[in-house]
Design an enzyme around this catalytic site. Sequence first.
Site, PDB file in Angstrom:
ATOM      1  N   ASP A   1       0.842  -1.183   0.000  1.00 36.78           N
ATOM      2  CA  ASP A   1       0.000   0.000   0.000  1.00 36.78           C
ATOM      3  C   ASP A   1       0.884   1.242   0.000  1.00 36.78           C
ATOM      4  O   ASP A   1       1.858   1.311   0.755  1.00 36.78           O
ATOM      5  CB  ASP A   1      -0.908  -0.008   1.229  1.00 36.78           C
ATOM      6  CG  ASP A   1      -2.071   0.968   1.088  1.00 36.78           C
ATOM      7  OD1 ASP A   1      -2.509   1.203  -0.054  1.00 36.78           O
ATOM      8  OD2 ASP A   1      -2.526   1.488   2.107  1.00 36.78           O
TER       9      ASP A   1
ATOM     10  N   HIS B   1      -3.834  14.057   0.942  1.00 36.55           N
ATOM     11  CA  HIS B   1      -4.046  13.114   2.047  1.00 36.55           C
ATOM     12  C   HIS B   1      -2.876  13.164   3.032  1.00 36.55           C
ATOM     13  O   HIS B   1      -3.077  13.237   4.248  1.00 36.55           O
ATOM     14  CB  HIS B   1      -4.215  11.698   1.493  1.00 36.55           C
ATOM     15  CG  HIS B   1      -4.258  10.641   2.549  1.00 36.55           C
ATOM     16  ND1 HIS B   1      -5.308  10.500   3.434  1.00 36.55           N
ATOM     17  CD2 HIS B   1      -3.368   9.659   2.882  1.00 36.55           C
ATOM     18  CE1 HIS B   1      -5.068   9.480   4.249  1.00 36.55           C
ATOM     19  NE2 HIS B   1      -3.892   8.963   3.938  1.00 36.55           N
TER      20      HIS B   1
ATOM     21  N   ARG C   1       0.464  15.078  13.536  1.00 40.96           N
ATOM     22  CA  ARG C   1       1.724  15.705  13.956  1.00 40.96           C
ATOM     23  C   ARG C   1       1.576  17.223  13.861  1.00 40.96           C
ATOM     24  O   ARG C   1       2.283  17.883  13.106  1.00 40.96           O
ATOM     25  CB  ARG C   1       2.877  15.214  13.058  1.00 40.96           C
ATOM     26  CG  ARG C   1       3.180  13.717  13.179  1.00 40.96           C
ATOM     27  CD  ARG C   1       4.309  13.271  12.263  1.00 40.96           C
ATOM     28  NE  ARG C   1       3.979  13.358  10.847  1.00 40.96           N
ATOM     29  CZ  ARG C   1       3.357  12.404  10.153  1.00 40.96           C
ATOM     30  NH1 ARG C   1       3.012  11.281  10.736  1.00 40.96           N
ATOM     31  NH2 ARG C   1       3.072  12.575   8.882  1.00 40.96           N
TER      32      ARG C   1
ATOM     33  N   GLU D   1     -10.567   3.952   3.620  1.00 36.95           N
ATOM     34  CA  GLU D   1      -9.570   4.626   2.779  1.00 36.95           C
ATOM     35  C   GLU D   1      -9.922   4.307   1.332  1.00 36.95           C
ATOM     36  O   GLU D   1      -9.809   3.163   0.895  1.00 36.95           O
ATOM     37  CB  GLU D   1      -8.138   4.204   3.123  1.00 36.95           C
ATOM     38  CG  GLU D   1      -7.682   4.769   4.461  1.00 36.95           C
ATOM     39  CD  GLU D   1      -6.161   4.801   4.648  1.00 36.95           C
ATOM     40  OE1 GLU D   1      -5.447   4.034   3.972  1.00 36.95           O
ATOM     41  OE2 GLU D   1      -5.699   5.607   5.482  1.00 36.95           O
TER      42      GLU D   1
ATOM     43  N   GLU E   1      -9.198   3.993  -2.321  1.00 30.86           N
ATOM     44  CA  GLU E   1      -7.948   3.849  -3.075  1.00 30.86           C
ATOM     45  C   GLU E   1      -8.219   3.164  -4.413  1.00 30.86           C
ATOM     46  O   GLU E   1      -9.296   2.626  -4.653  1.00 30.86           O
ATOM     47  CB  GLU E   1      -6.953   2.985  -2.293  1.00 30.86           C
ATOM     48  CG  GLU E   1      -6.635   3.497  -0.908  1.00 30.86           C
ATOM     49  CD  GLU E   1      -5.378   2.874  -0.317  1.00 30.86           C
ATOM     50  OE1 GLU E   1      -4.604   2.247  -1.069  1.00 30.86           O
ATOM     51  OE2 GLU E   1      -5.180   3.030   0.899  1.00 30.86           O
TER      52      GLU E   1
ATOM     53  N   ASP F   1      -9.112   0.342   1.832  1.00 32.03           N
ATOM     54  CA  ASP F   1      -8.118  -0.079   2.810  1.00 32.03           C
ATOM     55  C   ASP F   1      -8.635   0.296   4.204  1.00 32.03           C
ATOM     56  O   ASP F   1      -8.156   1.242   4.830  1.00 32.03           O
ATOM     57  CB  ASP F   1      -6.797   0.627   2.492  1.00 32.03           C
ATOM     58  CG  ASP F   1      -5.679   0.217   3.426  1.00 32.03           C
ATOM     59  OD1 ASP F   1      -5.643  -0.954   3.803  1.00 32.03           O
ATOM     60  OD2 ASP F   1      -4.852   1.087   3.767  1.00 32.03           O
TER      61      ASP F   1
ATOM     62  N   ARG G   1      -8.256   3.575  13.200  1.00 27.63           N
ATOM     63  CA  ARG G   1      -7.322   4.668  13.511  1.00 27.63           C
ATOM     64  C   ARG G   1      -6.785   4.607  14.932  1.00 27.63           C
ATOM     65  O   ARG G   1      -5.646   5.020  15.183  1.00 27.63           O
ATOM     66  CB  ARG G   1      -8.017   6.014  13.296  1.00 27.63           C
ATOM     67  CG  ARG G   1      -8.516   6.251  11.900  1.00 27.63           C
ATOM     68  CD  ARG G   1      -7.399   6.240  10.891  1.00 27.63           C
ATOM     69  NE  ARG G   1      -7.917   6.472   9.535  1.00 27.63           N
ATOM     70  CZ  ARG G   1      -7.179   6.294   8.443  1.00 27.63           C
ATOM     71  NH1 ARG G   1      -5.928   5.881   8.520  1.00 27.63           N
ATOM     72  NH2 ARG G   1      -7.713   6.526   7.251  1.00 27.63           N
TER      73      ARG G   1
ATOM     74  N   GLN H   1      -4.202   1.815  15.033  1.00 31.47           N
ATOM     75  CA  GLN H   1      -3.048   2.263  14.236  1.00 31.47           C
ATOM     76  C   GLN H   1      -2.214   3.305  14.988  1.00 31.47           C
ATOM     77  O   GLN H   1      -0.980   3.242  14.988  1.00 31.47           O
ATOM     78  CB  GLN H   1      -3.575   2.843  12.921  1.00 31.47           C
ATOM     79  CG  GLN H   1      -2.521   3.294  11.934  1.00 31.47           C
ATOM     80  CD  GLN H   1      -3.130   3.941  10.683  1.00 31.47           C
ATOM     81  OE1 GLN H   1      -4.346   3.926  10.485  1.00 31.47           O
ATOM     82  NE2 GLN H   1      -2.278   4.500   9.839  1.00 31.47           N
TER      83      GLN H   1
ATOM     84  N   TYR I   1       1.814   2.156  15.545  1.00 28.58           N
ATOM     85  CA  TYR I   1       2.558   2.328  14.282  1.00 28.58           C
ATOM     86  C   TYR I   1       3.961   2.891  14.417  1.00 28.58           C
ATOM     87  O   TYR I   1       4.718   2.867  13.439  1.00 28.58           O
ATOM     88  CB  TYR I   1       1.728   3.140  13.278  1.00 28.58           C
ATOM     89  CG  TYR I   1       1.945   4.629  13.303  1.00 28.58           C
ATOM     90  CD1 TYR I   1       1.446   5.401  14.335  1.00 28.58           C
ATOM     91  CD2 TYR I   1       2.662   5.266  12.282  1.00 28.58           C
ATOM     92  CE1 TYR I   1       1.636   6.758  14.352  1.00 28.58           C
ATOM     93  CE2 TYR I   1       2.858   6.634  12.301  1.00 28.58           C
ATOM     94  CZ  TYR I   1       2.344   7.374  13.340  1.00 28.58           C
ATOM     95  OH  TYR I   1       2.546   8.725  13.358  1.00 28.58           O
TER      96      TYR I   1
ATOM     97  N   LYS J   1      -4.714  -2.170  10.054  1.00 29.19           N
ATOM     98  CA  LYS J   1      -5.064  -2.336   8.634  1.00 29.19           C
ATOM     99  C   LYS J   1      -5.310  -3.796   8.257  1.00 29.19           C
ATOM    100  O   LYS J   1      -6.026  -4.064   7.287  1.00 29.19           O
ATOM    101  CB  LYS J   1      -3.894  -1.853   7.760  1.00 29.19           C
ATOM    102  CG  LYS J   1      -3.440  -0.432   8.014  1.00 29.19           C
ATOM    103  CD  LYS J   1      -4.225   0.541   7.185  1.00 29.19           C
ATOM    104  CE  LYS J   1      -3.557   1.901   7.166  1.00 29.19           C
ATOM    105  NZ  LYS J   1      -4.240   2.805   6.229  1.00 29.19           N
TER     106      LYS J   1
ATOM    107  N   THR K   1      -9.013  -5.813   3.654  1.00 25.50           N
ATOM    108  CA  THR K   1      -8.858  -4.863   2.550  1.00 25.50           C
ATOM    109  C   THR K   1      -9.804  -5.341   1.457  1.00 25.50           C
ATOM    110  O   THR K   1      -9.696  -6.483   1.014  1.00 25.50           O
ATOM    111  CB  THR K   1      -7.411  -4.868   2.016  1.00 25.50           C
ATOM    112  OG1 THR K   1      -6.515  -4.583   3.100  1.00 25.50           O
ATOM    113  CG2 THR K   1      -7.223  -3.837   0.919  1.00 25.50           C
TER     114      THR K   1
ATOM    115  N   THR L   1      -4.693   6.416  -0.010  1.00 25.27           N
ATOM    116  CA  THR L   1      -5.954   7.149   0.017  1.00 25.27           C
ATOM    117  C   THR L   1      -5.940   8.278  -0.997  1.00 25.27           C
ATOM    118  O   THR L   1      -4.986   9.057  -1.063  1.00 25.27           O
ATOM    119  CB  THR L   1      -6.176   7.734   1.424  1.00 25.27           C
ATOM    120  OG1 THR L   1      -6.042   6.680   2.359  1.00 25.27           O
ATOM    121  CG2 THR L   1      -7.547   8.368   1.537  1.00 25.27           C
TER     122      THR L   1
ATOM    123  N   GLU M   1     -10.003  12.452   7.524  1.00 29.46           N
ATOM    124  CA  GLU M   1      -9.881  13.787   6.937  1.00 29.46           C
ATOM    125  C   GLU M   1     -11.223  14.505   6.868  1.00 29.46           C
ATOM    126  O   GLU M   1     -11.313  15.698   7.149  1.00 29.46           O
ATOM    127  CB  GLU M   1      -9.285  13.684   5.530  1.00 29.46           C
ATOM    128  CG  GLU M   1      -7.866  13.135   5.497  1.00 29.46           C
ATOM    129  CD  GLU M   1      -7.521  12.666   4.091  1.00 29.46           C
ATOM    130  OE1 GLU M   1      -7.059  13.487   3.286  1.00 29.46           O
ATOM    131  OE2 GLU M   1      -7.729  11.466   3.791  1.00 29.46           O
TER     132      GLU M   1
END
Lengths: 406, 406
Positions: free
Chosen positions: A117, A124, A133, A191, A193, A225, A229, A232, A236, A245, A249, A340, A354
């Site tokens: 992926d 995104h 962040r 997600e 995609e 996908d 959250r 994750q 992660y 994830k 999928t 995404t 988002e």
Amino acid sequence: MPPFDVPEGDPFGPHNLPYGVFSPSGSRERRVGVRLGDQVLDAGAAAAALGSPHHALLARPTLNPLLAAGRAAWSEVRAALTSWVTDPAHRETLEPLFHPLSEVDLHLPFEVADYVDFYASENHARNVGKVFRPDAPDSLTPNWKHLPIGYHGRAGTVVVSGTDVVRPSGQRKGPADPAPVFGPSIRLDIEAEVGFVVGVPTELGAPVALGDFREHVFGLCLLNDWSARDIQAWEYVPLGPFLGKSFATSVSAWITPLEALEHARTAPPERTHPLLPYLDDAAPGIEPGGYDLRISVAVNGHVVSEPPFSTMYWTAAQQLAQMTVNGASLRTGDLYGSGTVSGPDEHQRGSLLELTWNGRDPLDLPDGKRAFLEDGDVVTLSAWAPGPNGTRVGLGEVTGRIVPSV
Amino acid sequence: MPPFDVPEGDPFGPHNLPYGVFSPSGSRERRVGVRLGDQVLDAGAAAAALGSPHHALLARPTLNPLLAAGRAAWSEVRAALTSWVTDPAHRETLEPLFHPLSEVDLHLPFEVADYVDFYASENHARNVGKVFRPDAPDSLTPNWKHLPIGYHGRAGTVVVSGTDVVRPSGQRKGPADPAPVFGPSIRLDIEAEVGFVVGVPTELGAPVALGDFREHVFGLCLLNDWSARDIQAWEYVPLGPFLGKSFATSVSAWITPLEALEHARTAPPERTHPLLPYLDDAAPGIEPGGYDLRISVAVNGHVVSEPPFSTMYWTAAQQLAQMTVNGASLRTGDLYGSGTVSGPDEHQRGSLLELTWNGRDPLDLPDGKRAFLEDGDVVTLSAWAPGPNGTRVGLGEVTGRIVPSV
């Protein structure tokens, strides 16, 4: 209506002809099918009835042999199918070999080898960077404009459209929690995609050049996908997404061959940073690697987003070059997701993360507010691309319903 | 020497009996083999000659059918093999079915489904943290003691011991470089690991409990997770390792069944943090999940490290519970690596990154100094475990030679 009489303007007309694998209802036998309108042609049976030399590629329970056959064979098979479904001389022979879509079961159309992926939408990546962040000096990581960032996902949990998605459980830890807690994910996300399907394999140690993309990649499909959250976010660092994830999928049941998308090819966004030669798609002789696919994301039938694939910064050709530049080999059935798809506008974002800004601004749906997905929600991705003479080429939808954690 | 006369104390004696897939030299036919001393028994031919009910599991070109057969079948097959190679009555029948190891080609013994790599050594994680994040308040990330961190790797580039490893090329960027540069990796490294091979699959949505580890995992092997540190350092934020690892992962040609390692079972290190119930191996009724495997890492025949697997903080059973707790399904042939095995002492570190402290303190080998691997270097991992009555159970070695970038 007889199968040849596809309505004018149908996005699954004879200019499209995506491939899938189906069983007639009540049968467990899997066969390669080609979609025409809302009918499925039994491709192997058609090849047998018409004495086609491509019978051995089509009379199979999976697309893998066709995928492995290579670009010349892909073209020949597509040309043959086009002539079969458009030539009235074949009508009588083929009519019994069509099945209404509503009377077949659709399966995962190929055996997934490795699943990778990517993370190729600048919109995104910037949105995610700002959400996760907020204190970083730049919302993009320093490497983002120099290479298409990717990671391996779980091939064994790639499922076909229509498969229920069980809400995953796992560890999460909010900023105020002294220790992680365990339970069903409370931030289950979409997600949106596009997935690319590798046909022709390579040997270990042999990178694929940017210009050889269409020698190896057979076609594409929509891909969701699914992402937890909260799981994750806790897991992660430092080795990337894993259980957030790997629970599922979803891919569409129909693989659209690249040849059906010639009119959708487009230049990617202007590159803001110089690229190393193996990724430089502005070099002479390199074809534009973008695809103009208009995606639509619906929750319980209500469209929440319309992400434009043409805005992706990194192309599928660049992703293939990146994935193999270290000598990693390809196998028939390798699948890679674009990442995404999010456009610049708010209504073009391909994830709830988002769209709701990590739950801060829930969506107002006809059946209530949504920060993240609730049990029972049905998510459907659909898309079309410009075809010849003002037609549309439809991509197979990918849908899935959230069922409660076990 | 006739095959039954394995020297006393041979680590591949009749108490071991690992499984592999071989072809007699000059043949391309693949067959399941069982190693006894420095001989390979053609297991399918033996089963046929002795009229065994397990013939269908053994007369195959891969271990997958045996892997899928489940724990009861694994036990029966092992008991049958043990009786065949120890009962003098079978000697005349079986002798022609043994091949000297030096006269066979060994293959990847199973079809790898998904490949996952963990990060389960506290010593390794602390060393890496200190090297890469010297300013972080703790060398471990906040999640490290709460869950076994893992990520998916590339299944298609898992290769059998003896396969040459082409030095990967890719992007790297030193702190002083204004932009990334492209070229062959200059920090090519070893990761000494143990790989676990899943036999019995699961359905999507069904986690594997900690206590069910041995119902699903068939056996283990040595694994070298080759790593290009310069490529990895530039690419891995935020989605984890990708091209720095995906060019090759080497596994031994012999899979040691867990049943051969009963005497090597041991308690893992004391847990410093309370664990959530699905990972809590101090709970009543849970067997100790550690294995006492003594690993040796040699570069060009010179031993550079002796990592003790018994020091791993997270066990293989915990890793399996973690990998599936979100409902992700298992497939026969799933492979997961323990993560680099590093003990507390300097001579017990399982990577050059740690042994040379990221190149600062090169190793003094008989053929020169080594910060990282040079072209032509041959890396060999070997290991043994305590067996019954003071014997040793040998693990199949995993070896690979670095060849220049293409």
